[in-house]
Motif scaffolding. Structure first.
Motif, PDB file in Angstrom:
ATOM      1  N   MET A   1     -17.410  16.548 -28.486  1.00  0.00           N
ATOM      2  CA  MET A   1     -18.790  16.562 -28.024  1.00  0.00           C
ATOM      3  C   MET A   1     -18.815  16.043 -26.588  1.00  0.00           C
ATOM      4  O   MET A   1     -18.221  15.038 -26.268  1.00  0.00           O
ATOM      5  CB  MET A   1     -19.638  15.674 -28.944  1.00  0.00           C
ATOM      6  N   THR A   2     -19.541  16.750 -25.734  1.00  0.00           N
ATOM      7  CA  THR A   2     -19.587  16.370 -24.331  1.00  0.00           C
ATOM      8  C   THR A   2     -20.631  15.283 -24.095  1.00  0.00           C
ATOM      9  O   THR A   2     -21.435  14.974 -24.968  1.00  0.00           O
ATOM     10  CB  THR A   2     -19.925  17.591 -23.453  1.00  0.00           C
ATOM     11  N   VAL A   3     -20.620  14.750 -22.899  1.00  0.00           N
ATOM     12  CA  VAL A   3     -21.557  13.686 -22.539  1.00  0.00           C
ATOM     13  C   VAL A   3     -22.993  14.200 -22.619  1.00  0.00           C
ATOM     14  O   VAL A   3     -23.887  13.527 -23.113  1.00  0.00           O
ATOM     15  CB  VAL A   3     -21.240  13.141 -21.129  1.00  0.00           C
ATOM     16  N   THR A   4     -23.238  15.423 -22.142  1.00  0.00           N
ATOM     17  CA  THR A   4     -24.586  15.990 -22.171  1.00  0.00           C
ATOM     18  C   THR A   4     -25.068  16.176 -23.600  1.00  0.00           C
ATOM     19  O   THR A   4     -26.209  15.854 -23.925  1.00  0.00           O
ATOM     20  CB  THR A   4     -24.615  17.342 -21.429  1.00  0.00           C
ATOM     21  N   ALA A   5     -24.221  16.685 -24.468  1.00  0.00           N
ATOM     22  CA  ALA A   5     -24.607  16.879 -25.866  1.00  0.00           C
ATOM     23  C   ALA A   5     -24.877  15.542 -26.544  1.00  0.00           C
ATOM     24  O   ALA A   5     -25.816  15.420 -27.331  1.00  0.00           O
ATOM     25  CB  ALA A   5     -23.521  17.650 -26.606  1.00  0.00           C
ATOM     26  N   GLU A   6     -24.064  14.535 -26.228  1.00  0.00           N
ATOM     27  CA  GLU A   6     -24.307  13.198 -26.785  1.00  0.00           C
ATOM     28  C   GLU A   6     -25.621  12.632 -26.271  1.00  0.00           C
ATOM     29  O   GLU A   6     -26.364  12.009 -27.011  1.00  0.00           O
ATOM     30  CB  GLU A   6     -23.156  12.260 -26.420  1.00  0.00           C
ATOM     31  N   TYR A   7     -25.936  12.873 -24.991  1.00  0.00           N
ATOM     32  CA  TYR A   7     -27.184  12.389 -24.418  1.00  0.00           C
ATOM     33  C   TYR A   7     -28.378  13.029 -25.131  1.00  0.00           C
ATOM     34  O   TYR A   7     -29.326  12.342 -25.504  1.00  0.00           O
ATOM     35  CB  TYR A   7     -27.229  12.721 -22.927  1.00  0.00           C
ATOM     36  N   ASP A   8     -28.341  14.338 -25.337  1.00  0.00           N
ATOM     37  CA  ASP A   8     -29.427  15.019 -26.039  1.00  0.00           C
ATOM     38  C   ASP A   8     -29.521  14.563 -27.483  1.00  0.00           C
ATOM     39  O   ASP A   8     -30.612  14.413 -28.024  1.00  0.00           O
ATOM     40  CB  ASP A   8     -29.246  16.534 -25.980  1.00  0.00           C
ATOM     41  N   GLU A   9     -28.385  14.336 -28.115  1.00  0.00           N
ATOM     42  CA  GLU A   9     -28.388  13.871 -29.511  1.00  0.00           C
ATOM     43  C   GLU A   9     -28.987  12.475 -29.610  1.00  0.00           C
ATOM     44  O   GLU A   9     -29.743  12.180 -30.531  1.00  0.00           O
ATOM     45  CB  GLU A   9     -26.953  13.874 -30.049  1.00  0.00           C
ATOM     46  N   ASN A  10     -28.686  11.620 -28.663  1.00  0.00           N
ATOM     47  CA  ASN A  10     -29.229  10.258 -28.673  1.00  0.00           C
ATOM     48  C   ASN A  10     -30.712  10.228 -28.352  1.00  0.00           C
ATOM     49  O   ASN A  10     -31.407   9.299 -28.745  1.00  0.00           O
ATOM     50  CB  ASN A  10     -28.470   9.374 -27.683  1.00  0.00           C
ATOM     51  N   ASN A  11     -31.216  11.215 -27.612  1.00  0.00           N
ATOM     52  CA  ASN A  11     -32.623  11.236 -27.209  1.00  0.00           C
ATOM     53  C   ASN A  11     -33.468  12.164 -28.061  1.00  0.00           C
ATOM     54  O   ASN A  11     -34.580  12.505 -27.670  1.00  0.00           O
ATOM     55  CB  ASN A  11     -32.735  11.624 -25.737  1.00  0.00           C
ATOM     56  N   ARG A  12     -32.981  12.591 -29.193  1.00  0.00           N
ATOM     57  CA  ARG A  12     -33.737  13.470 -30.077  1.00  0.00           C
ATOM     58  C   ARG A  12     -35.059  12.834 -30.488  1.00  0.00           C
ATOM     59  O   ARG A  12     -36.071  13.502 -30.596  1.00  0.00           O
ATOM     60  CB  ARG A  12     -32.905  13.815 -31.308  1.00  0.00           C
ATOM     61  N   GLY A  13     -35.089  11.541 -30.689  1.00  0.00           N
ATOM     62  CA  GLY A  13     -36.321  10.845 -31.061  1.00  0.00           C
ATOM     63  C   GLY A  13     -37.362  10.902 -29.959  1.00  0.00           C
ATOM     64  O   GLY A  13     -38.563  10.972 -30.228  1.00  0.00           O
ATOM     65  N   ILE A  14     -36.909  10.893 -28.707  1.00  0.00           N
ATOM     66  CA  ILE A  14     -37.844  10.985 -27.590  1.00  0.00           C
ATOM     67  C   ILE A  14     -38.497  12.359 -27.571  1.00  0.00           C
ATOM     68  O   ILE A  14     -39.712  12.477 -27.394  1.00  0.00           O
ATOM     69  CB  ILE A  14     -37.128  10.690 -26.260  1.00  0.00           C
ATOM     70  N   TYR A  15     -37.709  13.409 -27.786  1.00  0.00           N
ATOM     71  CA  TYR A  15     -38.268  14.756 -27.823  1.00  0.00           C
ATOM     72  C   TYR A  15     -39.300  14.871 -28.941  1.00  0.00           C
ATOM     73  O   TYR A  15     -40.377  15.421 -28.749  1.00  0.00           O
ATOM     74  CB  TYR A  15     -37.182  15.805 -28.057  1.00  0.00           C
ATOM     75  N   ARG A  16     -38.946  14.388 -30.085  1.00  0.00           N
ATOM     76  CA  ARG A  16     -39.868  14.469 -31.225  1.00  0.00           C
ATOM     77  C   ARG A  16     -41.128  13.653 -30.994  1.00  0.00           C
ATOM     78  O   ARG A  16     -42.209  14.065 -31.379  1.00  0.00           O
ATOM     79  CB  ARG A  16     -39.162  14.000 -32.492  1.00  0.00           C
ATOM     80  N   THR A  17     -41.003  12.495 -30.368  1.00  0.00           N
ATOM     81  CA  THR A  17     -42.184  11.671 -30.082  1.00  0.00           C
ATOM     82  C   THR A  17     -43.103  12.377 -29.094  1.00  0.00           C
ATOM     83  O   THR A  17     -44.324  12.413 -29.294  1.00  0.00           O
ATOM     84  CB  THR A  17     -41.757  10.306 -29.526  1.00  0.00           C
ATOM     85  N   LEU A  18     -42.537  12.954 -28.042  1.00  0.00           N
ATOM     86  CA  LEU A  18     -43.345  13.690 -27.074  1.00  0.00           C
ATOM     87  C   LEU A  18     -44.067  14.852 -27.742  1.00  0.00           C
ATOM     88  O   LEU A  18     -45.252  15.095 -27.485  1.00  0.00           O
ATOM     89  CB  LEU A  18     -42.469  14.196 -25.924  1.00  0.00           C
ATOM     90  N   GLY A  19     -43.363  15.583 -28.591  1.00  0.00           N
ATOM     91  CA  GLY A  19     -43.968  16.716 -29.289  1.00  0.00           C
ATOM     92  C   GLY A  19     -45.035  16.293 -30.286  1.00  0.00           C
ATOM     93  O   GLY A  19     -46.076  16.941 -30.409  1.00  0.00           O
ATOM     94  N   ALA A  20     -44.788  15.193 -31.001  1.00  0.00           N
ATOM     95  CA  ALA A  20     -45.773  14.704 -31.968  1.00  0.00           C
ATOM     96  C   ALA A  20     -47.041  14.249 -31.253  1.00  0.00           C
ATOM     97  O   ALA A  20     -48.158  14.504 -31.726  1.00  0.00           O
ATOM     98  CB  ALA A  20     -45.187  13.561 -32.790  1.00  0.00           C
ATOM     99  N   ILE A  21     -46.894  13.608 -30.101  1.00  0.00           N
ATOM    100  CA  ILE A  21     -48.066  13.193 -29.328  1.00  0.00           C
ATOM    101  C   ILE A  21     -48.838  14.423 -28.849  1.00  0.00           C
ATOM    102  O   ILE A  21     -50.077  14.433 -28.867  1.00  0.00           O
ATOM    103  CB  ILE A  21     -47.652  12.288 -28.147  1.00  0.00           C
TER     104      ILE A  21
END
Length: 133
Positions: A1-21
């Motif tokens: 897994m690359t650094v970018t993929a790990e970054y997106d995987e770690n920030n999945r909660g941020i994406y979901r929070t933005l979408g839920a708002i």
């Protein structure tokens, strides 16, 4: 897994929070339109029904309802970005609250689009936009 993929995987909660708002903001915009009985035309009430439905479906997809996780539109970052672009442009109307909600939806769409493109660049799969959220 690359650094970018790990970054997106770690920030999945941020994406979901933005979408839920965004989903909650659309539902609140709809309720606000229905509470304003005077000075609102029939078109605004019809759009309010759509705002509520679109916001409700977006919120359900962000909290992880299994039906939406399998969806081609709301189950991918690219699909959510396209969905939010449609809703954001639809919300850019005459009132300030609609414009703010529309601008926020477009911002979240941009975040999802960038995340989708970053995933596609790091994936060896040619169908990168169809990577599940």
């Amino acid at each position: 897994m690359t650094v970018t993929a790990e970054y997106d995987e770690n920030n999945r909660g941020i994406y979901r929070t933005l979408g839920a708002i965004a989903g909650l903001a659309l539902m609140a915009l709809s309720v606000g339109t229905f509470m304003n009985f005077f000075g609102v035309d029939v078109r605004a009430y019809i759009l309010a029904v759509y705002y509520f439905a679109f916001g409700f479906f977006l919120f359900l997809s962000e909290i992880g309802v299994p039906y939406f996780r399998r969806s081609a539109l709301l189950g991918t970052k690219f699909g959510k970005a396209a969905y939010l672009i449609f809703i954001g442009v639809l919300c850019l109307e005459k009132s300030a609250w609609q414009a703010i909600t529309g601008a926020y939806c477009l911002f979240v769409a941009l975040v999802y689009m960038i995340a989708s493109c970053r995933e596609g660049r790091t994936s060896s799969n040619s169908a990168a936009p169809h990577i599940r959220v």
